[in-house]
Structure formats: structure tokens, C-alpha cells
Design a protein around this motif. Structure first.
Motif, PDB file in Angstrom:
ATOM      1  N   MET A 170       0.836  -1.201   0.000  1.00 13.62           N
ATOM      2  CA  MET A 170       0.000   0.000   0.000  1.00 13.62           C
ATOM      3  C   MET A 170       0.875   1.258   0.000  1.00 13.62           C
ATOM      4  N   PRO A 171       0.358   2.361  -0.505  1.00 15.00           N
ATOM      5  CA  PRO A 171       1.165   3.594  -0.530  1.00 15.00           C
ATOM      6  C   PRO A 171       1.223   4.269   0.834  1.00 15.00           C
ATOM      7  N   HIS A 172       2.134   5.199   0.945  1.00 19.40           N
ATOM      8  CA  HIS A 172       2.157   6.125   2.068  1.00 19.40           C
ATOM      9  C   HIS A 172       1.198   7.273   1.730  1.00 19.40           C
ATOM     10  N   TYR A 173       0.729   7.979   2.766  1.00 16.45           N
ATOM     11  CA  TYR A 173      -0.271   9.028   2.531  1.00 16.45           C
ATOM     12  C   TYR A 173       0.084  10.321   3.258  1.00 16.45           C
ATOM     13  N   LEU A 174      -0.215  11.438   2.615  1.00 14.07           N
ATOM     14  CA  LEU A 174      -0.379  12.713   3.293  1.00 14.07           C
ATOM     15  C   LEU A 174      -1.867  13.002   3.348  1.00 14.07           C
ATOM     16  N   GLU A 175      -2.363  13.353   4.523  1.00 16.19           N
ATOM     17  CA  GLU A 175      -3.797  13.626   4.701  1.00 16.19           C
ATOM     18  C   GLU A 175      -3.947  15.115   5.024  1.00 16.19           C
ATOM     19  N   TRP A 176      -4.757  15.818   4.206  1.00 13.43           N
ATOM     20  CA  TRP A 176      -4.747  17.273   4.174  1.00 13.43           C
ATOM     21  C   TRP A 176      -5.993  17.935   4.772  1.00 13.43           C
ATOM     22  N   SER A 177      -6.918  17.181   5.304  1.00 15.14           N
ATOM     23  CA  SER A 177      -8.223  17.756   5.635  1.00 15.14           C
ATOM     24  C   SER A 177      -8.148  18.855   6.690  1.00 15.14           C
ATOM     25  N   ARG A 178      -7.107  18.868   7.501  1.00 17.48           N
ATOM     26  CA  ARG A 178      -6.974  19.897   8.537  1.00 17.48           C
ATOM     27  C   ARG A 178      -5.679  20.693   8.406  1.00 17.48           C
ATOM     28  N   ALA A 179      -5.102  20.646   7.201  1.00 11.06           N
ATOM     29  CA  ALA A 179      -3.842  21.359   6.975  1.00 11.06           C
ATOM     30  C   ALA A 179      -4.067  22.859   6.827  1.00 11.06           C
ATOM     31  N   TYR A 180      -5.049  23.242   6.046  1.00 11.64           N
ATOM     32  CA  TYR A 180      -5.382  24.652   5.847  1.00 11.64           C
ATOM     33  C   TYR A 180      -6.576  24.963   6.730  1.00 11.64           C
ATOM     34  N   SER A 181      -6.288  25.359   7.946  1.00 13.44           N
ATOM     35  CA  SER A 181      -7.342  25.583   8.936  1.00 13.44           C
ATOM     36  C   SER A 181      -6.980  26.772   9.803  1.00 13.44           C
ATOM     37  N   HIS A 182      -7.973  27.242  10.568  1.00 15.78           N
ATOM     38  CA  HIS A 182      -7.804  28.386  11.450  1.00 15.78           C
ATOM     39  C   HIS A 182      -7.376  29.604  10.611  1.00 15.78           C
ATOM     40  N   ARG A 183      -6.314  30.314  10.939  1.00 18.75           N
ATOM     41  CA  ARG A 183      -6.042  31.517  10.146  1.00 18.75           C
ATOM     42  C   ARG A 183      -5.311  31.195   8.844  1.00 18.75           C
ATOM     43  N   LEU A 184      -4.949  29.929   8.635  1.00 21.23           N
ATOM     44  CA  LEU A 184      -4.382  29.485   7.364  1.00 21.23           C
ATOM     45  C   LEU A 184      -5.489  28.855   6.541  1.00 21.23           C
ATOM     46  N   ASN A 185      -5.658  29.310   5.312  1.00 21.38           N
ATOM     47  CA  ASN A 185      -6.699  28.712   4.482  1.00 21.38           C
ATOM     48  C   ASN A 185      -6.159  28.434   3.084  1.00 21.38           C
ATOM     49  N   ALA A 186      -6.959  27.714   2.312  1.00 16.50           N
ATOM     50  CA  ALA A 186      -6.499  27.252   1.004  1.00 16.50           C
ATOM     51  C   ALA A 186      -6.082  28.404   0.096  1.00 16.50           C
ATOM     52  N   MET A 217      -6.175  14.999  17.313  1.00 17.67           N
ATOM     53  CA  MET A 217      -7.438  15.732  17.441  1.00 17.67           C
ATOM     54  C   MET A 217      -7.269  16.970  18.321  1.00 17.67           C
ATOM     55  N   ALA A 218      -6.546  16.827  19.432  1.00 22.22           N
ATOM     56  CA  ALA A 218      -6.366  17.954  20.344  1.00 22.22           C
ATOM     57  C   ALA A 218      -5.615  19.093  19.666  1.00 22.22           C
ATOM     58  N   LEU A 219      -4.591  18.775  18.877  1.00 16.18           N
ATOM     59  CA  LEU A 219      -3.869  19.810  18.153  1.00 16.18           C
ATOM     60  C   LEU A 219      -4.792  20.536  17.181  1.00 16.18           C
ATOM     61  N   CYS A 220      -5.587  19.779  16.437  1.00 17.67           N
ATOM     62  CA  CYS A 220      -6.497  20.399  15.477  1.00 17.67           C
ATOM     63  C   CYS A 220      -7.553  21.239  16.168  1.00 17.67           C
ATOM     64  N   MET A 221      -8.043  20.784  17.303  1.00 19.19           N
ATOM     65  CA  MET A 221      -9.070  21.522  18.043  1.00 19.19           C
ATOM     66  C   MET A 221      -8.502  22.779  18.689  1.00 19.19           C
ATOM     67  N   ASN A 222      -7.164  22.835  18.812  1.00 22.56           N
ATOM     68  CA  ASN A 222      -6.524  23.994  19.423  1.00 22.56           C
ATOM     69  C   ASN A 222      -5.767  24.833  18.392  1.00 22.56           C
ATOM     70  N   GLU A 223      -6.310  24.873  17.170  1.00 20.18           N
ATOM     71  CA  GLU A 223      -5.898  25.830  16.147  1.00 20.18           C
ATOM     72  C   GLU A 223      -4.483  25.602  15.625  1.00 20.18           C
ATOM     73  N   VAL A 224      -4.080  24.339  15.516  1.00 20.85           N
ATOM     74  CA  VAL A 224      -2.784  24.018  14.916  1.00 20.85           C
ATOM     75  C   VAL A 224      -3.028  23.415  13.533  1.00 20.85           C
ATOM     76  N   PRO A 225      -2.707  24.111  12.441  1.00 17.96           N
ATOM     77  CA  PRO A 225      -2.812  23.504  11.117  1.00 17.96           C
ATOM     78  C   PRO A 225      -1.936  22.253  11.059  1.00 17.96           C
ATOM     79  N   LEU A 226      -2.481  21.163  10.541  1.00 15.51           N
ATOM     80  CA  LEU A 226      -1.810  19.871  10.686  1.00 15.51           C
ATOM     81  C   LEU A 226      -1.913  19.048   9.414  1.00 15.51           C
ATOM     82  N   VAL A 227      -0.761  18.549   8.947  1.00 10.37           N
ATOM     83  CA  VAL A 227      -0.705  17.564   7.883  1.00 10.37           C
ATOM     84  C   VAL A 227      -0.397  16.220   8.530  1.00 10.37           C
ATOM     85  N   HIS A 228      -1.242  15.246   8.267  1.00 13.35           N
ATOM     86  CA  HIS A 228      -1.029  13.901   8.818  1.00 13.35           C
ATOM     87  C   HIS A 228      -0.291  13.069   7.781  1.00 13.35           C
TER      88      HIS A 228
END
Length: 446
Positions: A1-17, A360-371
């Protein structure tokens, strides 16, 4: 299987697409530059033109060094961090009770006490020494080389030559002179391959091979990630490394000043300091850059995570996990009632739950995150991970308008240190030292 970058919460809070869109629009420009610099041969960490030579030259040296129990690596920064990360990821037995296999020791600092302890505890006859410096003139490494050479000569006489390997420039520098004049075994660091990008060359792969790590799998994993960049550089915009670069540059433009690499692959924890050097030395220039912060899950949930969650909102996060990690022992059915919910679960389920909870806690506390989720934790996956981050670092530098392949500020401290020790040719640095030392001290005892 491939490796993944998951972007659903990367552009969040004051960072947007919208912040990333202008950077994505530069993909054609960056792709043309990639094509040009690949053709010029100045990106060997991507193209790996040295692989065929390495696969010919490395095995006979490995055959020799693996007859001895110990390898002592003399190197600093990029000449040490990758080797240490590989050892801790793929040969962790050395750090565990009852180890009787090969042992890798890395002298990566100037500490007289630690250095003396290493030499006092090693048997010269059962030790291979590897001295690593691309330039052949790194003062810390050469100082260790001179002292280790004395140590080997004291025990082995002229036989010291059989115990020394140098990894350095193919034609120039003091270590290349030493290899030639003394007939030392040697491997080359290719042109344009800076230390922080060199882990997947002889610099990291000689120690890896000594430990029995599948060094070809490291190269294979990297090559799989690099292949689209080499075959179609003008399609750069679709490569995940460029997506990471756009996100990182967008963070900086929105005044985020720290980038966390939160590693929930415990055996890969030492890749955090490796990444920190790669990112900081490549991108901290001209008043620009985001400070890299290495964190290990779950350990750092109980330390710096408080700052990540409730400190300044100036952080983005690459959150690293891996599928297929060992599940480990299963909790018995005799646990106390208040812990009954753990009954029958493996220890690995705790790591998975902690990772999800922290993410989840990082995302809920306004940290843009790439998984970043890796398919496995073996050498192939690690090679892919390292190449992806090396490429992302390169492209981030290009988007910032800095050279991600040099490190001019680092050289100033080296020049001043050489002047302090009396090296000739440092007129300006001697004057700077005199001015610095002339400032009256303002001391406060405690």
C-alpha cells in the motif's frame, strides 16, 4: 500500500487554502527550475547518480568492517544525525539489555570526557573507525581523527591503517590526502551533496550496512518517491513534496514561526533531530524561516505538548504515524475493574489511541496539521520519508527565495573558532575577537 499525506486539517484556522493557491500556481516555474538543476547535476540527493558506484564500492568495505564488533564514527551534524537515526530505528538492540551484536558509537561533539570514555572502553583491535567530512576540513572531526589515529597507532602500530575508513570528497581535502598517502579505505561524498542531504549516501549507509540494516531498501524507498520528480520534473505541482512546500511557505507567510514534527513511530524518534538540521540549516536565512521542533509521541504529550496546545498560536504540525506497528503484549483479563476497558487489548492500541487523541487535540486547538501516515516502519519506508522531506525542504527554499543548499551563517562561528585557536589567515576574525573580548563583563553570581 502507498504512504499518505492527509490534508483535511492542513489549511485551517487563520491558514486557508487561498494562502496556498498562489504558491501552487508557481508549480510550472518551479518545475522548470527542477528540470534545469537536475540537468546540471546539482541535486544528487534526488537523482542519486552515485548509486552504481556505491553498490560496487561499499560491499567490500562492509565485509572488512563487519569482522569487528565496534564501529566508531567521527562526524558532526549531517555526518552523524542520519547514522544515529538509522541505528535507533533499525538496530535498536544496542540500546537494550543483553546486546551482543555489532555496536555503533558516534563521536559527534567536542567533549573531552565523553571522547576519553569512548576510547578507554573500546578495544582498538576490534574497532573500525569511520571519519566523515565532505570537505575533509571540519575542525571538530579532524581533531578527533588526529587523536584516534594516535590511539590506534599506540595499540596497532602500522596496522592502524586497516582500521580506518574515510568518507570524504573524491579528489580534494585533507582527508582525501590522508587516504591517498596512507592507503586508507575510502568512500566518496559526491559533489553538491551537502551533509544534511547525505544520509542516503555512504555517509549514512556505511554505518547502516555495518549494523546489518538493509541499506539497499533505504535507497529503493527514496528512489520510489524521487522517480516522478526525475521522470517528469515539469509535473512538480502534483508531487506531495511540493504540496508540503507550499503549505510550509504559506504557514510562514501567515506568521507561523514553528513547525512541529510530531513522531508517533517511536523507533523513528531520532529522525526528529535529523529533520531539524535539514530544515533549519536549509531555510533559516535572510531573516526568514520557520523553526523546526522535533517531538516524540507519546513521550512529549507529557512535556512540550502543553505549549503546543495552549501556547502561542504560531505552530504548524507534520504529524507522523505508521500502519503496521507491532501490537505487542495483550492485557490480561485480571485487570482491576476500573481498568477493565483495557482487558484483551494489545499495548499497541494505546499508542494508536494516544496518537489519535493528540492529533485531534492539536487540530481543536488551532494548529494547522498535515497527517503523514507511512505504510510500515522498515528501511524502505524510512527512505521514502527522508527523501520526501529532503525534496520538500528544497522546494520550500525555492518558494522562499533562499538557497536551501548552503549554510553561510554557520561558517562564521567556525571561522571565529579557528581564529581563537590561532589558525592563520583570519585577519578580520581576529579583529572581531579582540573587539568582542574588549567589552567589560557584567557578571552576576548565583
Amino acid at each position: 500500500m502507498p504512504h499518505y499525506l492527509e490534508w483535511s486539517r492542513a489549511y485551517s484556522h487563520r491558514l486557508n487554502a487561498a494562502d496556498g493557491a498562489p504558491l501552487q500556481a508557481r508549480a510550472a516555474e518551479m518545475g522548470a527550475r527542477l528540470e534545469r538543476e537536475l540537468a546540471q547535476g546539482i541535486l544528487p540527493f534526488l537523482s542519486m547518480p552515485y548509486r552504481a558506484t556505491l553498490e560496487k564500492d561499499l560491499p567490500p568495505i562492509l565485509e572488512k568492517v563487519r569482522t569487528r564488533k565496534h564501529m566508531l564514527v567521527l562526524g558532526i551534524g549531517g555526518s552523524a544525525l542520519g547514522a544515529r537515526a538509522i541505528q535507533r530505528a533499525f538496530a535498536p538492540g544496542q540500546d537494550r539489555p543483553g546486546h551482543d551484536g555489532p555496536c555503533l558509537w558516534i563521536a559527534d561533539n567536542v567533549c573531552a570526557e565523553e571522547f576519553e570514555a569512548l576510547l578507554a572502553g573500546l578495544d582498538a583491535a576490534d574497532t573500525s573507525v569511520v571519519c566523515i567530512s565532505k570537505s575533509g576540513g571540519t575542525i571538530e572531526t579532524l581533531a578527533q581523527y588526529f587523536l584516534v589515529r594516535q590511539w590506534l597507532q599506540a595499540d596497532l602500530g602500522e596496522g592502524w591503517r586497516e582500521h580506518m575508513v574515510v568518507v570524504t570528497d573524491a579528489v580534494s581535502g585533507y582527508l582525501r590526502q590522508e587516504a591517498t598517502s596512507h592507503g586508507l579505505a575510502s568512500l566518496e561524498v559526491p559533489d553538491h551533496l551537502g551533509g544534511r542531504y547525505s544520509v542516503l549516501s555512504a555517509v549514512g549507509l556505511l554505518p547502516a550496512g555495518f549494523l546489518g540494516v538493509d541499506w539497499r531498501a533505504l535507497l529503493d524507498g527514496a528512489a520510489e518517491v524521487a522517480r516522478p520528480l526525475l521522470e517528469a520534473p515539469r509535473s512538480l505541482g502534483s508531487h506531495p513534496s511540493y504540496a508540503l512546500a507550499c503549505w510550509a511557505r504559506a504557514l510562514e507567510l501567515q506568521e507561523y514561526s514553528e513547525l512541529i514534527l510530531f513522531c508517533y513511530v517511536p523507533q523513528w524518534a531520532a529522525l526528529g533531530p535529523w529533520f531539524a538540521q535539514l530544515w533549519a540549516e536549509s531555510l533559516g536565512k535572510d531573516g526568514l524561516g520557520i523553526l523546526p521542533v522535533a517531538a516524540t509521541g507519546v513521550t512529549d504529550q507529557h512535556s512540550v505538548n502543553q505549549m503546543f496546545l495552549s501556547g502561542p498560536r504560531n505552530k504548524g504540525c507534520i504529524f507522523l504515524t505508521s500502519r503496521g506497528q507491532a501490537e505487542g503484549r495483550v492485557f490480561g483479563q485480571d485487570l482491576p475493574q476500573e481498568w477493565a476497558w483495557l482487558r484483551g487489548k494489545p499495548l499497541g492500541s494505546l499508542l494508536e489511541a494516544e496518537a489519535l487523541g493528540t492529533r485531534m487535540a492539536l487540530c481543536m486547538n488551532e494548529v494547522p496539521l498535515v497527517h503523514m501516515d507511512m505504510d510500515g516502519t522498515g528501511p524502505n519506508a524510512a527512505g521514502a520519508f527522508m527523501l520526501l522531506l529532503e525534496a520538500a525542504t528544497l522546494f520550500t527554499g525555492w518558494l522562499m527565495g533562499v538557497n536551501p543548499l548552503d549554510q553561510p551563517a554557520v561558517e562564521l562561528g567556525k571561522r571565529l573558532a579557528n581564529a581563537r585557536l590561532g589558525a592563520p589567515g583570519y585577519v578580520t576574525e581576529h579583529a572581531d575577537l579582540d573587539n568582542f573580548m574588549a567589552v567589560p563583563l557584567q557578571e552576576q553570581a548565583f
